[in-house]
Scaffold this motif. Structure first.
Motif, PDB file in Angstrom:
ATOM      1  N   MET A  94       0.853  -1.192   0.000  1.00 19.29           N
ATOM      2  CA  MET A  94       0.000   0.000   0.000  1.00 19.29           C
ATOM      3  C   MET A  94       0.890   1.244   0.000  1.00 19.29           C
ATOM      4  O   MET A  94       0.460   2.317  -0.391  1.00 19.29           O
ATOM      5  N   HIS A  95       2.139   1.048   0.426  1.00 18.20           N
ATOM      6  CA  HIS A  95       3.171   2.062   0.224  1.00 18.20           C
ATOM      7  C   HIS A  95       4.014   1.605  -0.969  1.00 18.20           C
ATOM      8  O   HIS A  95       4.608   0.528  -0.935  1.00 18.20           O
ATOM      9  N   GLY A  96       4.022   2.420  -2.032  1.00 21.57           N
ATOM     10  CA  GLY A  96       4.570   1.987  -3.310  1.00 21.57           C
ATOM     11  C   GLY A  96       6.034   1.577  -3.265  1.00 21.57           C
ATOM     12  O   GLY A  96       6.473   0.744  -4.049  1.00 21.57           O
ATOM     13  N   ASP A  97       6.799   2.158  -2.334  1.00 23.73           N
ATOM     14  CA  ASP A  97       8.230   1.845  -2.266  1.00 23.73           C
ATOM     15  C   ASP A  97       8.527   0.803  -1.184  1.00 23.73           C
ATOM     16  O   ASP A  97       9.631   0.765  -0.662  1.00 23.73           O
ATOM     17  N   GLU A  98       7.529  -0.048  -0.875  1.00 28.40           N
ATOM     18  CA  GLU A  98       7.731  -1.090   0.145  1.00 28.40           C
ATOM     19  C   GLU A  98       7.349  -2.441  -0.466  1.00 28.40           C
ATOM     20  O   GLU A  98       6.260  -2.964  -0.260  1.00 28.40           O
ATOM     21  N   PRO A  99       8.258  -3.009  -1.257  1.00 26.90           N
ATOM     22  CA  PRO A  99       7.870  -4.068  -2.195  1.00 26.90           C
ATOM     23  C   PRO A  99       8.096  -5.521  -1.772  1.00 26.90           C
ATOM     24  O   PRO A  99       7.621  -6.425  -2.447  1.00 26.90           O
ATOM     25  N   LEU A 145       7.355   5.372  -5.019  1.00 28.89           N
ATOM     26  CA  LEU A 145       7.049   6.367  -3.981  1.00 28.89           C
ATOM     27  C   LEU A 145       6.013   5.784  -3.027  1.00 28.89           C
ATOM     28  O   LEU A 145       5.200   4.939  -3.405  1.00 28.89           O
ATOM     29  N   ARG A 146       6.070   6.260  -1.787  1.00 28.90           N
ATOM     30  CA  ARG A 146       5.170   5.776  -0.746  1.00 28.90           C
ATOM     31  C   ARG A 146       3.695   6.022  -1.098  1.00 28.90           C
ATOM     32  O   ARG A 146       2.850   5.150  -0.988  1.00 28.90           O
ATOM     33  N   ARG A 147       3.408   7.254  -1.541  1.00 30.95           N
ATOM     34  CA  ARG A 147       2.017   7.678  -1.677  1.00 30.95           C
ATOM     35  C   ARG A 147       1.418   7.315  -3.033  1.00 30.95           C
ATOM     36  O   ARG A 147       2.128   6.922  -3.945  1.00 30.95           O
ATOM     37  N   LEU A 184       1.297  -5.753   5.118  1.00 38.21           N
ATOM     38  CA  LEU A 184       2.693  -6.068   4.785  1.00 38.21           C
ATOM     39  C   LEU A 184       3.439  -4.851   4.261  1.00 38.21           C
ATOM     40  O   LEU A 184       3.056  -4.270   3.229  1.00 38.21           O
ATOM     41  N   HIS A 185       4.482  -4.487   4.966  1.00 39.72           N
ATOM     42  CA  HIS A 185       5.226  -3.244   4.690  1.00 39.72           C
ATOM     43  C   HIS A 185       6.734  -3.470   4.717  1.00 39.72           C
ATOM     44  O   HIS A 185       7.216  -4.548   5.062  1.00 39.72           O
ATOM     45  N   ASN A 186       7.458  -2.368   4.398  1.00 36.40           N
ATOM     46  CA  ASN A 186       8.911  -2.310   4.640  1.00 36.40           C
ATOM     47  C   ASN A 186       9.207  -1.145   5.571  1.00 36.40           C
ATOM     48  O   ASN A 186       8.556  -0.108   5.494  1.00 36.40           O
ATOM     49  N   GLN A 187      10.210  -1.331   6.424  1.00 38.61           N
ATOM     50  CA  GLN A 187      10.629  -0.257   7.321  1.00 38.61           C
ATOM     51  C   GLN A 187      12.044   0.190   6.966  1.00 38.61           C
ATOM     52  O   GLN A 187      12.733  -0.442   6.169  1.00 38.61           O
TER      53      GLN A 187
HETATM   54 ZN    ZN Z   1       4.559   1.175   4.962  1.00 37.81          ZN
END
Ligand code: ZN
Length: 434
Positions: A94-99, A145-147, A184-187
């Motif tokens: 859902m955050h574009g740069d967290e793949p 990008l995140r957004r 599911l994300h990246n930090q």
């Molecule tokens: Zn995120």
């Protein structure tokens, strides 16, 4: 006699817990090694690559359907697998740069489908139905990008629902009412686990859904699932597993899913120095499979929520990518003034296919800070290759041994006085002599 029998049963259960036919973490790792289908580093994956992956899943016989469109009209897909009563919902990017998790989801469905003759897969198939939306934000993903295209953080849009992506996510939940959600994300790569200098390669959070954090049985179950995932991942990344900040965010999806009746487990993938993105895909896969099998065969009940609560909290500000200790820094405009200190520099996040700049973050006595790579440069003068070395400038550094005589004002310094070492673009372009 009955008492003795009960004790015997207990002893039996403790020696042979319910997960008699459960797969071990090593077996999941081997299954991923053998059968994974993702073949592009996750940060390089675009929407069209996802579409190719999904075509591959369809060919294997996995159900994939378009369930909506992004603001820029890109297709958003849902994968469905399994025939059981327990409803599991997972969404990634859902955050574009967290793949990372997008590739892990593709691998998970491919591997489940390819191994349907195996008992552990049969157990999952008959006990649960898994739905997953890989790459909820394809517009953000395509520009890394995140957004989304509107510039809105979809994960802060759970209540306003101004983005088509958020509207879709809520609709998919509301129409189906899944029992567990995996968000599911990246930090940040420089997040660490607890008061250590160990990168948090994976962090978990059991999301409550209210500011007061009132626990119910589903939260306790989710804690046990995280305990199971932690135990599995400890075989590969001990000390590199953290607990994500447990801060209630009233507009975030994780919190609202939990409030709406789908308690969420947040999985945040970080980074691990020396390991590539595919390794982290594998770690995600092992985590997913561990939670799903332990839920399907009931073995999650043998885990303790305490093992989740004991996870070290994420923290930040403790590590940098590079620390150059005891630097003597020459400013070519004022060569008589030598600044001494430690230099901390971090590499920016980019797609793997692009060169990422490394930027100086601090120059100071950095006693509380560790570098993933550290160098004692006390024997050298350091000069900026293209610009003076200061916080905010590129970590493009020339190194000159202190026993040399160098005219710092020379017009073409690097040519007239070849440096003993050159650090450029996060690498030793010319390594310091041993
Ligand atoms: Zn995120």
């Amino acid at each position: 006699m009955a008492m003795k029998f009960a004790i015997l049963i207990l002893v039996f259960l403790s020696i042979f817990p319910m997960n008699i036919n459960a797969q071990t973490a090593e077996e999941f790792a081997a299954a991923w090694d053998k059968h994974h289908v993702s073949n592009i580093l996750p940060s390089n994956v675009r929407h069209k690559d996802l579409q190719n992956y999904l075509e591959g899943l369809k060919k294997l016989g996995v159900k994939v359907e378009e369930v909506g469109r992004s603001y820029a009209n890109r297709e958003i897909y849902q994968i469905e697998w399994g025939k059981g009563a327990t409803k599991i919902f997972m969404w990634s990017q859902m955050h574009g740069d967290e793949p990372t998790a997008t590739s892990a989801l593709i691998d998970m469905f491919a591997i489940l489908q390819k191994n349907r003759d195996q008992d552990w897969v049969k157990t999952i198939e008959k006990t649960m139905t898994i739905r997953a939306v890989p790459m909820l934000n394809p517009d953000g993903a395509d520009v890394y990008l995140r957004r989304n295209t509107l510039g809105i953080d979809i994960n802060r849009d759970a209540l306003n629902l101004k983005t088509p992506e958020a509207l879709l996510l809520k609709k998919l939940r509301d129409e189906w009412s899944p029992e567990i959600g995996f968000n599911l994300h990246n930090q940040n790569a420089l997040t660490v686990a607890g008061s250590t200098n160990k990168q948090a390669a994976v962090s978990f959070l059991v999301v409550y859904g209210d500011a007061e954090k009132i626990a119910n049985p589903a939260h306790e179950r989710n804690k046990r699932l995280v305990a199971a995932m932690t135990q599995a991942l400890n075989n590969f990344i001990p000390g590199h597993i953290g607990r994500y900040d447990d801060e209630y965010t009233s507009t975030a999806f994780g919190d609202n899913f939990s409030a709406w009746g789908t308690p969420v487990i947040l999985i945040e993938t970080g980074a691990l120095h020396g390991k590539d993105e595919m390794f982290l895909v594998k770690m995600n896969f092992i985590a997913f499979m561990t939670s799903l099998t332990s839920l399907a065969d009931g073995s999650e009940k043998s885990f303790s929520p305490v093992n989740y609560e004991m996870l070290p909290n994420n923290s930040s500000g403790r590590i940098s990518h590079f620390v150059f200790r005891n630097a003597s820094i020459i400013n070519r405009e004022k060569p008589e003034e030598i600044l001494t200190g430690d230099i901390a520099a971090n590499t920016e996040r980019r797609r793997a296919e692009f060169t990422a700049p490394t930027i100086i973050r601090r120059i100071d006595r950095l006693n509380g800070l560790s570098g993933l790579e550290e160098y004692d440069v006390s024997d050298y003068y350091l000069v900026g290759r293209f610009q003076p070395l200061k916080a905010g400038s590129f970590a493009e550094i020339l190194f000159y041994h202190k026993n040399r005589t160098v005219d710092w004002t020379a017009a073409d310094l690097e040519k007239q006085f070849p440096p003993d070492g050159i650090f450029s673009l996060g690498k030793w372009h010319k390594p310091l002599p041993k």
